[in-house]
Each structure stands twice: as C-alpha cells, then as structure tokens.
Design a protein around this motif. Structure first.
Motif, PDB file in Angstrom:
ATOM      1  N   THR A  63       0.789  -1.210  -0.090  1.00  0.00           N
ATOM      2  CA  THR A  63       0.011  -0.107   0.134  1.00  0.00           C
ATOM      3  C   THR A  63       0.882   1.202   0.026  1.00  0.00           C
ATOM      4  OG1 THR A  63      -0.335  -0.127   2.444  1.00  0.00           O
ATOM      5  CG2 THR A  63      -2.022  -1.306   1.113  1.00  0.00           C
ATOM      6  N   THR A  64       1.992   1.062   0.427  1.00  0.00           N
ATOM      7  CA  THR A  64       2.991   2.393   0.448  1.00  0.00           C
ATOM      8  C   THR A  64       4.234   2.407  -0.275  1.00  0.00           C
ATOM      9  OG1 THR A  64       4.264   1.557   2.272  1.00  0.00           O
ATOM     10  CG2 THR A  64       2.169   2.710   2.974  1.00  0.00           C
ATOM     11  N   GLY A  65       4.536   1.319  -0.911  1.00  0.00           N
ATOM     12  CA  GLY A  65       5.695   1.197  -2.015  1.00  0.00           C
ATOM     13  C   GLY A  65       7.109   1.272  -1.075  1.00  0.00           C
ATOM     14  N   GLY A  66       6.938   1.205   0.324  1.00  0.00           N
ATOM     15  CA  GLY A  66       8.254   1.384   1.107  1.00  0.00           C
ATOM     16  C   GLY A  66       8.625   0.152   1.652  1.00  0.00           C
ATOM     17  N   TRP A 100      17.726   7.964   3.507  1.00  0.00           N
ATOM     18  CA  TRP A 100      16.597   7.150   3.939  1.00  0.00           C
ATOM     19  C   TRP A 100      15.799   7.736   5.072  1.00  0.00           C
ATOM     20  CZ3 TRP A 100      14.810   2.794   1.266  1.00  0.00           C
ATOM     21  CH2 TRP A 100      15.983   2.185   0.268  1.00  0.00           C
ATOM     22  N   ASP A 101      14.523   7.844   4.807  1.00  0.00           N
ATOM     23  CA  ASP A 101      13.568   8.555   5.862  1.00  0.00           C
ATOM     24  C   ASP A 101      12.652   7.386   6.362  1.00  0.00           C
ATOM     25  OD1 ASP A 101      14.889  10.970   5.692  1.00  0.00           O
ATOM     26  OD2 ASP A 101      13.311  11.827   4.429  1.00  0.00           O
ATOM     27  N   SER A 102      11.887   7.738   7.242  1.00  0.00           N
ATOM     28  CA  SER A 102      11.275   6.716   7.922  1.00  0.00           C
ATOM     29  C   SER A 102       9.935   7.147   8.682  1.00  0.00           C
ATOM     30  CB  SER A 102      12.131   5.625   8.824  1.00  0.00           C
ATOM     31  OG  SER A 102      12.541   6.417  10.182  1.00  0.00           O
ATOM     32  N   VAL A 103       8.804   6.280   8.936  1.00  0.00           N
ATOM     33  CA  VAL A 103       7.689   6.361   9.827  1.00  0.00           C
ATOM     34  C   VAL A 103       7.708   5.173  10.572  1.00  0.00           C
ATOM     35  CG1 VAL A 103       5.222   6.762  10.008  1.00  0.00           C
ATOM     36  CG2 VAL A 103       6.614   7.973   8.094  1.00  0.00           C
ATOM     37  N   ALA A 104       7.664   5.357  12.080  1.00  0.00           N
ATOM     38  CA  ALA A 104       7.323   4.112  12.909  1.00  0.00           C
ATOM     39  C   ALA A 104       6.146   4.554  13.953  1.00  0.00           C
ATOM     40  CB  ALA A 104       8.385   3.924  13.676  1.00  0.00           C
ATOM     41  N   ALA A 126       8.173  -2.114  17.334  1.00  0.00           N
ATOM     42  CA  ALA A 126       7.759  -1.291  16.320  1.00  0.00           C
ATOM     43  C   ALA A 126       7.679  -1.565  14.990  1.00  0.00           C
ATOM     44  CB  ALA A 126       8.705   0.121  16.661  1.00  0.00           C
ATOM     45  N   VAL A 127       6.526  -1.181  14.090  1.00  0.00           N
ATOM     46  CA  VAL A 127       6.745  -1.434  12.692  1.00  0.00           C
ATOM     47  C   VAL A 127       7.316   0.128  12.141  1.00  0.00           C
ATOM     48  CG1 VAL A 127       5.077  -1.338  10.897  1.00  0.00           C
ATOM     49  CG2 VAL A 127       4.469  -2.795  12.925  1.00  0.00           C
ATOM     50  N   LEU A 128       8.047  -0.290  11.066  1.00  0.00           N
ATOM     51  CA  LEU A 128       8.777   0.743  10.565  1.00  0.00           C
ATOM     52  C   LEU A 128       8.733   0.751   9.044  1.00  0.00           C
ATOM     53  CD1 LEU A 128      11.227   3.027  10.766  1.00  0.00           C
ATOM     54  CD2 LEU A 128      12.735   0.829  10.257  1.00  0.00           C
ATOM     55  N   LEU A 129       8.378   1.875   8.442  1.00  0.00           N
ATOM     56  CA  LEU A 129       8.187   1.919   7.190  1.00  0.00           C
ATOM     57  C   LEU A 129       9.245   2.946   6.653  1.00  0.00           C
ATOM     58  CD1 LEU A 129       6.452   1.847   4.459  1.00  0.00           C
ATOM     59  CD2 LEU A 129       5.477   3.737   5.027  1.00  0.00           C
ATOM     60  N   LEU A 130      10.237   2.365   5.764  1.00  0.00           N
ATOM     61  CA  LEU A 130      11.466   3.192   5.251  1.00  0.00           C
ATOM     62  C   LEU A 130      11.297   3.297   3.711  1.00  0.00           C
ATOM     63  CD1 LEU A 130      14.158   3.668   6.686  1.00  0.00           C
ATOM     64  CD2 LEU A 130      15.003   1.450   5.597  1.00  0.00           C
ATOM     65  N   ARG A 131      11.621   4.598   3.412  1.00  0.00           N
ATOM     66  CA  ARG A 131      11.750   5.042   1.973  1.00  0.00           C
ATOM     67  C   ARG A 131      12.785   5.964   1.606  1.00  0.00           C
ATOM     68  NH1 ARG A 131       5.719   6.461  -0.642  1.00  0.00           N
ATOM     69  NH2 ARG A 131       7.292   6.620  -2.441  1.00  0.00           N
ATOM     70  N   ARG A 132      13.092   5.976   0.524  1.00  0.00           N
ATOM     71  CA  ARG A 132      14.179   6.956   0.234  1.00  0.00           C
ATOM     72  C   ARG A 132      13.986   8.228   0.298  1.00  0.00           C
ATOM     73  NH1 ARG A 132      18.314   4.121  -2.580  1.00  0.00           N
ATOM     74  NH2 ARG A 132      17.617   2.413  -3.625  1.00  0.00           N
ATOM     75  N   THR A 133      14.864   9.005   0.904  1.00  0.00           N
ATOM     76  CA  THR A 133      14.457  10.631   1.192  1.00  0.00           C
ATOM     77  C   THR A 133      14.005  11.402  -0.058  1.00  0.00           C
ATOM     78  OG1 THR A 133      16.256  10.688   2.885  1.00  0.00           O
ATOM     79  CG2 THR A 133      15.436  12.639   1.856  1.00  0.00           C
ATOM     80  N   THR A 134      14.313  10.949  -1.357  1.00  0.00           N
ATOM     81  CA  THR A 134      13.763  11.600  -2.499  1.00  0.00           C
ATOM     82  C   THR A 134      12.544  11.012  -2.820  1.00  0.00           C
ATOM     83  OG1 THR A 134      14.895   9.949  -3.630  1.00  0.00           O
ATOM     84  CG2 THR A 134      16.167  11.804  -3.516  1.00  0.00           C
ATOM     85  N   MET A 154      10.177  10.366  -0.376  1.00  0.00           N
ATOM     86  CA  MET A 154       8.865  10.621   0.482  1.00  0.00           C
ATOM     87  C   MET A 154       8.060  11.614   0.220  1.00  0.00           C
ATOM     88  SD  MET A 154       8.917   8.615   3.320  1.00  0.00           S
ATOM     89  CE  MET A 154       9.162   8.968   4.938  1.00  0.00           C
ATOM     90  N   PRO A 155       6.803  11.621   0.416  1.00  0.00           N
ATOM     91  CA  PRO A 155       6.217  12.719  -0.285  1.00  0.00           C
ATOM     92  C   PRO A 155       6.144  13.798   0.861  1.00  0.00           C
ATOM     93  CG  PRO A 155       4.710  10.981   0.788  1.00  0.00           C
ATOM     94  CD  PRO A 155       6.037  10.383   0.766  1.00  0.00           C
ATOM     95  N   ALA A 156       5.540  14.918   0.415  1.00  0.00           N
ATOM     96  CA  ALA A 156       5.356  16.183   1.394  1.00  0.00           C
ATOM     97  C   ALA A 156       4.470  15.910   2.398  1.00  0.00           C
ATOM     98  CB  ALA A 156       5.038  17.186   0.699  1.00  0.00           C
ATOM     99  N   ASP A 157       3.470  15.211   1.977  1.00  0.00           N
ATOM    100  CA  ASP A 157       2.136  14.902   2.959  1.00  0.00           C
ATOM    101  C   ASP A 157       2.390  13.464   3.278  1.00  0.00           C
ATOM    102  OD1 ASP A 157       0.066  14.605   4.347  1.00  0.00           O
ATOM    103  OD2 ASP A 157      -1.515  14.899   2.818  1.00  0.00           O
ATOM    104  N   LEU A 158       2.945  13.257   4.640  1.00  0.00           N
ATOM    105  CA  LEU A 158       3.175  12.119   5.408  1.00  0.00           C
ATOM    106  C   LEU A 158       2.036  11.441   5.836  1.00  0.00           C
ATOM    107  CD1 LEU A 158       6.362  12.683   7.196  1.00  0.00           C
ATOM    108  CD2 LEU A 158       6.139  11.817   4.892  1.00  0.00           C
ATOM    109  N   ARG A 159       0.730  12.164   5.936  1.00  0.00           N
ATOM    110  CA  ARG A 159      -0.413  11.284   6.340  1.00  0.00           C
ATOM    111  C   ARG A 159      -0.853  10.077   5.857  1.00  0.00           C
ATOM    112  NH1 ARG A 159      -4.484  16.300   6.306  1.00  0.00           N
ATOM    113  NH2 ARG A 159      -3.517  16.675   4.309  1.00  0.00           N
ATOM    114  N   PRO A 160      -0.680   9.677   4.610  1.00  0.00           N
ATOM    115  CA  PRO A 160      -1.091   8.389   4.273  1.00  0.00           C
ATOM    116  C   PRO A 160      -0.146   7.182   4.790  1.00  0.00           C
ATOM    117  CG  PRO A 160      -1.235   9.936   2.343  1.00  0.00           C
ATOM    118  CD  PRO A 160      -0.600  10.687   3.469  1.00  0.00           C
ATOM    119  N   LEU A 161       1.195   7.598   4.565  1.00  0.00           N
ATOM    120  CA  LEU A 161       2.309   6.905   5.204  1.00  0.00           C
ATOM    121  C   LEU A 161       2.004   6.520   6.634  1.00  0.00           C
ATOM    122  CD1 LEU A 161       5.390   7.867   3.170  1.00  0.00           C
ATOM    123  CD2 LEU A 161       3.625   6.266   2.631  1.00  0.00           C
ATOM    124  N   ILE A 162       1.769   7.595   7.220  1.00  0.00           N
ATOM    125  CA  ILE A 162       1.619   7.428   8.868  1.00  0.00           C
ATOM    126  C   ILE A 162       0.432   6.674   9.242  1.00  0.00           C
ATOM    127  CG2 ILE A 162       0.714   8.755  11.058  1.00  0.00           C
ATOM    128  CD1 ILE A 162       2.555  11.076   9.764  1.00  0.00           C
TER     129      ILE A 162
END
Length: 284
Positions: free
Chosen positions: A117-120, A228-232, A244-252, A254-262
């Motif tokens: 669902t996130t591609g991360g 690499w940036d992340s949401v956990a 913890a669950v970690l979602l990791l994506r390349r910094t380049t 990462m969307p400006a709006d993180l709400r869907p990933l969160i």
C-alpha cells in the motif's frame, strides 16, 4: 511517563502530579505483586529494602518478609547485605508471556500489506532487553530491493540499527519504556556511523519521546543512514511496549504529505498489537 523530582529520597520515584496517593495494598497477594512492581518503578537494577518498601507503599517488615520468600523461589535475588534485584523466575515468566506473541506468518502478512500500500520497506522491530535495551529486526518485506542498496554494512546493522537512540523505530520503542531504562539509553553514545539526521542532544531526544507518546508515531529523517527517511508506530501488548513497525523510504521518494504513510504504518502496528493481545486470534 516522566517522573517528577523528589526531595525525600533519590531512590524512590515521586508520585505523578496527575495521580492521587493510593492506599497500601490490603491482601497478601496484592502486597507481593506491589513489591515485584516496585522493581519496575525504581531506577537501576539493585535496590535497598527501604527503597523497595517506599515504592511498594509498604512498611519495611512486610517488604522484607515478601522479599525473603521471593528469594527462595527465585522471584528475587539478594545481592549483598539488604539489597535485591529481580530474579530468574521473573525472567522465565516474562519469556513465557512473550512466547505467546503473534505467529511469524500473521505478522509477515501485515508487513506485506504495508509494503504493497505504500511502496516502502516494511520492517518489524522487537524490544530486546538482554544485555541492555535495544531493538532487533525480526521480519521485513522489501520487495525486489537488493539489501545492499540500503547502504548499510553488517557492522552498521549491528551498531546503528540496534540502538534505541537512532531511527524512528528506536525512538518509538524508547518513548514507551520506563524512565529508568530511558535514562540508561540516553547515557549511551550515539553510534558513530549514524546518519546525519540523528538526534544527538539528549534534551531534544527527550522532547521527541514526549511528542511520540502524544502523537502515537515517530518520523525519522536520515537518522540511521543517509538518503533514507522513515515512519514508525509502536506495537503494544495492552500498555507494554513490545516493538515497532517501521516504514522506510528513500528521502527523495518521501511525499510532502506524510499522512497516508503515517496512517498505514499505524494501522499495521495496531493490527499486530491486536494479535499480541489476543492469543486466540494470533493462532488462527
């Protein structure tokens, strides 16, 4: 989570300001559990009879009888004269409890859905208290990515990825640990190979833990490794942190709006938490 200071004894944590003083436990069983719980409230590993009694809300004589009985069956260990720590029987009980965690198949399915669902990259970290509080990756879904592309050597994985000081998943776990364990982790050195975004200042790190508890998630910006940036989000067994669950994506990427990933990361963590709290569901 943060304890207020006390002027009566440095060994006994102060009452939280939002809690009213509780009555001493009345039954013998309640008193025994109160003594055991006192070890989780006090800073450090080994404690005096006086400190344990104060944290348990009991008199010294009652506490001494309970400790002596617990030493016999291994619940407590006496270390020197009049000083005690939790014993091997307590550790065995904890291991037995954690052994009923969700099956690997169940958690892997949740990680697969998070990846889809996130591609991360979707990873599951668990808390490991043996040898000092740290995190261990027990499962992951990274799709077609070559692990070497993440840019971490085996030494980096051991040093950086296990530290609770670094990364969103580390800080998310740390935020839900007792203050005494937080203090131990904050006393550790930042791994030298950590990413440029790692929070080195302890005051800033402590502030980030408060924010994580308030929001229910953490965001990392190149904390463990460059690029690499992340949401956990926390995996909880009722009110106890398990990982913890970690979602990791390349910094380049990462969307400006993180709400869907969160949202998806928190949903995955909540799903695993529900399985952890329900052994019957986890076994299905």
């Amino acid at each position: 989570m943060t304890l207020t200071s006390t002027t009566t004894s440095d060994a006994v944590p102060a009452q939280r300001q939002d809690e009213s003083p509780s009555k001493p436990p009345s039954s013998l069983a309640a008193r025994a559990f109160a003594v055991q719980a006192a070890f989780t409230q006090l800073p450090g590993e080994v404690h005096s009879l006086c400190a344990i009694a104060g944290a348990a809300g009991l008199d010294d004589a009652t506490t001494h009888r309970i400790l002596k009985t617990g030493v016999t069956d291994g619940t407590f260990e006496q270390v020197g004269r009049g000083r005690y720590r939790l014993g091997t029987a307590t550790a065995r009980a904890g291991v037995q409890a954690m052994a009923h965690s969700p099956s690997a198949a169940s958690t892997h399915t949740i990680l697969e859905h998070l990846h889809a669902t996130t591609g991360g990259l979707a990873l599951l970290y668990v808390l490991s208290p043996f040898g000092g509080a740290k995190r261990l990756c027990t499962d992951y879904v990274i799709g077609d990515l070559d692990p070497a592309e993440v840019g971490m050597s085996a030494a980096d994985v051991v040093s950086v990825s296990r530290s609770l000081r670094t990364g969103a998943s580390g800080r998310v776990i740390l935020a839900h640990l007792p203050q005494s364990i937080q203090d131990l982790v904050l006393a550790e050195e930042v791994p030298p190979t950590a990413g440029p975004g790692v929070i080195r200042d302890n005051d800033a790190l402590a502030a980030s833990l408060d924010e994580i508890r308030r929001l229910g998630f953490g965001v990392g910006r190149q904390e463990c490794m460059p690029g690499w940036d992340s949401v956990a989000a926390p995996v909880l067994w009722h009110d106890s942190i398990m990982g913890a669950v970690l979602l990791l994506r390349r910094t380049t990427e990462m969307p400006a709006d993180l709400r869907p990933l969160i949202y998806h990361t928190r949903k995955a963590a909540e799903s695993i938490s529900e399985l952890t709290a329900s052994p019957i569901a986890a076994a299905v």
